[in-house]
Scaffold this motif. Sequence first.
Motif, PDB file in Angstrom:
ATOM      1  N   VAL A   1       4.790   1.491  -9.848  1.00 26.45           N
ATOM      2  CA  VAL A   1       4.581   0.796  -8.449  1.00 26.45           C
ATOM      3  C   VAL A   1       3.241  -0.153  -8.482  1.00 26.45           C
ATOM      4  O   VAL A   1       2.392  -0.598  -7.757  1.00 26.45           O
ATOM      5  CB  VAL A   1       4.368   1.754  -7.217  1.00 26.45           C
ATOM      6  N   ASP A   2       2.637  -0.261  -9.924  1.00 28.09           N
ATOM      7  CA  ASP A   2       1.814  -1.032 -10.192  1.00 28.09           C
ATOM      8  C   ASP A   2       0.363  -0.540  -9.423  1.00 28.09           C
ATOM      9  O   ASP A   2      -0.469  -1.188  -9.030  1.00 28.09           O
ATOM     10  CB  ASP A   2       1.765  -2.639 -10.062  1.00 28.09           C
ATOM     11  N   GLY A   3       0.332   0.860  -9.562  1.00 33.25           N
ATOM     12  CA  GLY A   3      -0.819   1.569  -9.023  1.00 33.25           C
ATOM     13  C   GLY A   3      -1.783   2.437  -9.882  1.00 33.25           C
ATOM     14  O   GLY A   3      -1.453   2.422 -11.204  1.00 33.25           O
ATOM     15  N   VAL A   4      -2.577   3.002  -9.562  1.00 30.39           N
ATOM     16  CA  VAL A   4      -3.369   4.012 -10.334  1.00 30.39           C
ATOM     17  C   VAL A   4      -2.932   5.433  -9.990  1.00 30.39           C
ATOM     18  O   VAL A   4      -2.063   5.734  -9.201  1.00 30.39           O
ATOM     19  CB  VAL A   4      -4.843   3.890  -9.873  1.00 30.39           C
ATOM     20  N   TYR A   5      -3.444   6.280 -11.024  1.00 29.73           N
ATOM     21  CA  TYR A   5      -3.202   7.681 -11.107  1.00 29.73           C
ATOM     22  C   TYR A   5      -4.297   8.666 -11.128  1.00 29.73           C
ATOM     23  O   TYR A   5      -5.354   8.312 -11.573  1.00 29.73           O
ATOM     24  CB  TYR A   5      -2.234   7.797 -12.414  1.00 29.73           C
ATOM     25  N   LEU A   6      -4.258   9.699 -10.103  1.00 25.91           N
ATOM     26  CA  LEU A   6      -5.290  10.625 -10.339  1.00 25.91           C
ATOM     27  C   LEU A   6      -4.793  12.078 -10.455  1.00 25.91           C
ATOM     28  O   LEU A   6      -4.005  12.558  -9.714  1.00 25.91           O
ATOM     29  CB  LEU A   6      -5.815  10.407  -8.881  1.00 25.91           C
ATOM     30  N   ASP A   7      -5.108  12.786 -11.451  1.00 24.69           N
ATOM     31  CA  ASP A   7      -4.880  14.051 -11.918  1.00 24.69           C
ATOM     32  C   ASP A   7      -5.936  14.889 -11.333  1.00 24.69           C
ATOM     33  O   ASP A   7      -7.092  15.110 -12.009  1.00 24.69           O
ATOM     34  CB  ASP A   7      -4.971  14.103 -13.385  1.00 24.69           C
ATOM     35  N   THR A   8      -5.784  15.558 -10.093  1.00 29.26           N
ATOM     36  CA  THR A   8      -6.801  16.354  -9.533  1.00 29.26           C
ATOM     37  C   THR A   8      -6.957  17.410 -10.107  1.00 29.26           C
ATOM     38  O   THR A   8      -8.050  17.976 -10.287  1.00 29.26           O
ATOM     39  CB  THR A   8      -6.229  16.683  -8.225  1.00 29.26           C
ATOM     40  N   GLY A   9      -5.782  18.168 -11.175  1.00 36.48           N
ATOM     41  CA  GLY A   9      -6.078  19.265 -11.860  1.00 36.48           C
ATOM     42  C   GLY A   9      -7.213  19.079 -12.924  1.00 36.48           C
ATOM     43  O   GLY A   9      -7.945  19.936 -13.274  1.00 36.48           O
ATOM     44  N   ALA A  10      -7.089  17.898 -13.536  1.00 36.46           N
ATOM     45  CA  ALA A  10      -8.145  17.601 -14.451  1.00 36.46           C
ATOM     46  C   ALA A  10      -9.591  17.490 -13.988  1.00 36.46           C
ATOM     47  O   ALA A  10     -10.587  17.916 -14.816  1.00 36.46           O
ATOM     48  CB  ALA A  10      -7.674  16.117 -15.174  1.00 36.46           C
TER      49      ALA A  10
ATOM     50  N   LYS B   1       0.934  -1.131   0.026  1.00 34.39           N
ATOM     51  CA  LYS B   1       0.011   0.015   0.063  1.00 34.39           C
ATOM     52  C   LYS B   1       0.754   1.184   0.153  1.00 34.39           C
ATOM     53  O   LYS B   1       1.973   1.250   0.704  1.00 34.39           O
ATOM     54  CB  LYS B   1      -0.901  -0.115   1.278  1.00 34.39           C
ATOM     55  N   CYS B   2       0.413   2.238  -0.770  1.00 33.11           N
ATOM     56  CA  CYS B   2       1.239   3.630  -0.656  1.00 33.11           C
ATOM     57  C   CYS B   2       0.218   4.522  -1.379  1.00 33.11           C
ATOM     58  O   CYS B   2      -0.529   4.314  -2.199  1.00 33.11           O
ATOM     59  CB  CYS B   2       2.509   3.384  -1.347  1.00 33.11           C
ATOM     60  N   VAL B   3       0.573   5.782  -0.698  1.00 33.92           N
ATOM     61  CA  VAL B   3      -0.034   7.011  -1.326  1.00 33.92           C
ATOM     62  C   VAL B   3       0.982   8.031  -1.387  1.00 33.92           C
ATOM     63  O   VAL B   3       1.711   8.402  -0.768  1.00 33.92           O
ATOM     64  CB  VAL B   3      -1.344   7.433  -0.384  1.00 33.92           C
TER      65      VAL B   3
ATOM     66  N   ALA C   1      -0.603  17.219  -0.722  1.00 37.08           N
ATOM     67  CA  ALA C   1       0.213  16.834   0.645  1.00 37.08           C
ATOM     68  C   ALA C   1      -0.686  17.659   1.834  1.00 37.08           C
ATOM     69  O   ALA C   1      -0.546  17.064   2.812  1.00 37.08           O
ATOM     70  CB  ALA C   1       1.489  17.178   0.523  1.00 37.08           C
ATOM     71  N   SER C   2      -0.773  18.855   1.406  1.00 37.33           N
ATOM     72  CA  SER C   2      -1.243  19.706   2.706  1.00 37.33           C
ATOM     73  C   SER C   2      -2.900  19.473   3.101  1.00 37.33           C
ATOM     74  O   SER C   2      -3.314  19.714   4.079  1.00 37.33           O
ATOM     75  CB  SER C   2      -1.284  21.192   2.507  1.00 37.33           C
ATOM     76  N   VAL C   3      -3.708  19.190   2.024  1.00 32.56           N
ATOM     77  CA  VAL C   3      -5.248  19.142   2.280  1.00 32.56           C
ATOM     78  C   VAL C   3      -5.920  17.665   2.030  1.00 32.56           C
ATOM     79  O   VAL C   3      -6.470  17.128   2.670  1.00 32.56           O
ATOM     80  CB  VAL C   3      -5.566  20.288   1.151  1.00 32.56           C
ATOM     81  N   VAL C   4      -5.350  17.168   0.554  1.00 33.51           N
ATOM     82  CA  VAL C   4      -6.070  15.914   0.261  1.00 33.51           C
ATOM     83  C   VAL C   4      -5.509  14.900   0.766  1.00 33.51           C
ATOM     84  O   VAL C   4      -6.415  14.014   1.246  1.00 33.51           O
ATOM     85  CB  VAL C   4      -6.119  16.015  -1.165  1.00 33.51           C
ATOM     86  N   ALA C   5      -4.290  14.481   0.979  1.00 29.66           N
ATOM     87  CA  ALA C   5      -3.846  13.431   1.439  1.00 29.66           C
ATOM     88  C   ALA C   5      -2.889  13.643   2.633  1.00 29.66           C
ATOM     89  O   ALA C   5      -1.425  13.284   2.370  1.00 29.66           O
ATOM     90  CB  ALA C   5      -3.126  12.522   0.504  1.00 29.66           C
ATOM     91  N   PRO C   6      -2.905  14.167   3.681  1.00 31.09           N
ATOM     92  CA  PRO C   6      -1.942  14.910   4.520  1.00 31.09           C
ATOM     93  C   PRO C   6      -1.229  13.694   5.283  1.00 31.09           C
ATOM     94  O   PRO C   6      -0.146  13.870   5.653  1.00 31.09           O
ATOM     95  CB  PRO C   6      -2.894  15.735   5.812  1.00 31.09           C
ATOM     96  N   ASP C   7      -1.697  12.488   5.096  1.00 29.32           N
ATOM     97  CA  ASP C   7      -0.975  11.314   5.786  1.00 29.32           C
ATOM     98  C   ASP C   7      -0.322  10.437   4.555  1.00 29.32           C
ATOM     99  O   ASP C   7       0.027   9.156   4.616  1.00 29.32           O
ATOM    100  CB  ASP C   7      -2.100  10.278   6.523  1.00 29.32           C
ATOM    101  N   ALA C   8       0.083  11.088   3.424  1.00 28.72           N
ATOM    102  CA  ALA C   8       0.368  10.305   2.358  1.00 28.72           C
ATOM    103  C   ALA C   8       1.782   9.550   2.651  1.00 28.72           C
ATOM    104  O   ALA C   8       2.608  10.144   3.645  1.00 28.72           O
ATOM    105  CB  ALA C   8       0.714  11.210   0.916  1.00 28.72           C
ATOM    106  N   ASP C   9       2.444   8.590   2.089  1.00 32.05           N
ATOM    107  CA  ASP C   9       3.450   7.938   2.656  1.00 32.05           C
ATOM    108  C   ASP C   9       4.714   8.716   1.875  1.00 32.05           C
ATOM    109  O   ASP C   9       5.767   8.862   2.698  1.00 32.05           O
ATOM    110  CB  ASP C   9       3.810   6.522   2.056  1.00 32.05           C
ATOM    111  N   LEU C  10       4.378   9.318   0.784  1.00 28.19           N
ATOM    112  CA  LEU C  10       5.358  10.221   0.499  1.00 28.19           C
ATOM    113  C   LEU C  10       4.804  11.488  -0.276  1.00 28.19           C
ATOM    114  O   LEU C  10       3.839  11.471  -1.055  1.00 28.19           O
ATOM    115  CB  LEU C  10       6.434   9.541  -0.803  1.00 28.19           C
ATOM    116  N   LYS C  11       5.487  12.803   0.273  1.00 29.54           N
ATOM    117  CA  LYS C  11       5.042  14.002  -0.283  1.00 29.54           C
ATOM    118  C   LYS C  11       6.124  14.586  -1.077  1.00 29.54           C
ATOM    119  O   LYS C  11       7.261  14.850  -0.324  1.00 29.54           O
ATOM    120  CB  LYS C  11       4.605  14.673   0.878  1.00 29.54           C
TER     121      LYS C  11
END
Length: 226
Positions: free
Chosen positions: A33-42, A9-11, A139-149
């Motif tokens: 990392v065989d994960g998914v991708y989210l473009d919040t700007g889009a 698991k990783c964010v 990093a500051s609002v959406v996923a403040p607990d992300a594994d890597l910022k």
Amino acid sequence: MTSQERPEKCVVAVDGPSGSGKSTVSRRLATAVDGVYLDTGAMYRAITWAVLQGGADLADPDAIAKIALETELSIGTDPSAPHFAANGTNVDAPIRGPEVTGAVSAVAAVPAVRKHLVALQQAIIAGHPRIVVEGRDIASVVAPDADLKVYLTASAAARAARRSAEDATDVAATEADLARRDKLDSSRAVDPLKQASDAVEVDTTGMGIDDVVAHLLHLLNSKVSK
């Protein structure tokens, strides 16, 4: 990081101004990392497209918010082929056009729009074990607990050159537009563009995409293996 070293698991939160390489790097990292991708700007661009289609006054936050809340977004998170639709219409091309680009900062500054989309973004993050999310306040609002910022940046000239090459536009005009958007996004009252205090800044000026991705993989591996 090999497939065997891939975290269960990783964010990963990737923030930064336009033209810093966020999209390309984030997609490559998600694939690695065989994960998914989210473009919040889009997501903000898709809402902006809907607002423009609805003829709302960009100075009327209530009208913008109403359309945003009524718009049905379809979000594809495959890093090799991300896609967006608004109310059943594919908007991959129009959301990158000059009309949406010129209006997106105004739409994104509306607090109700940000609250609505942040909730959607957090729901998508919660639904995937490995995800790379890019934007301006991840990093500051959406996923403040992300594994890597990570805060990706680059010189103004490098950012303008990259974006103008993508869009086939004049470099000087592109640099001026990026400066305009940066000022709007960094000065808005709600969730402004800024580097999170615990984010790693990576200046991509002069760096190749492969080098940036390799660096982020190393950082991620160091974080999740502790």
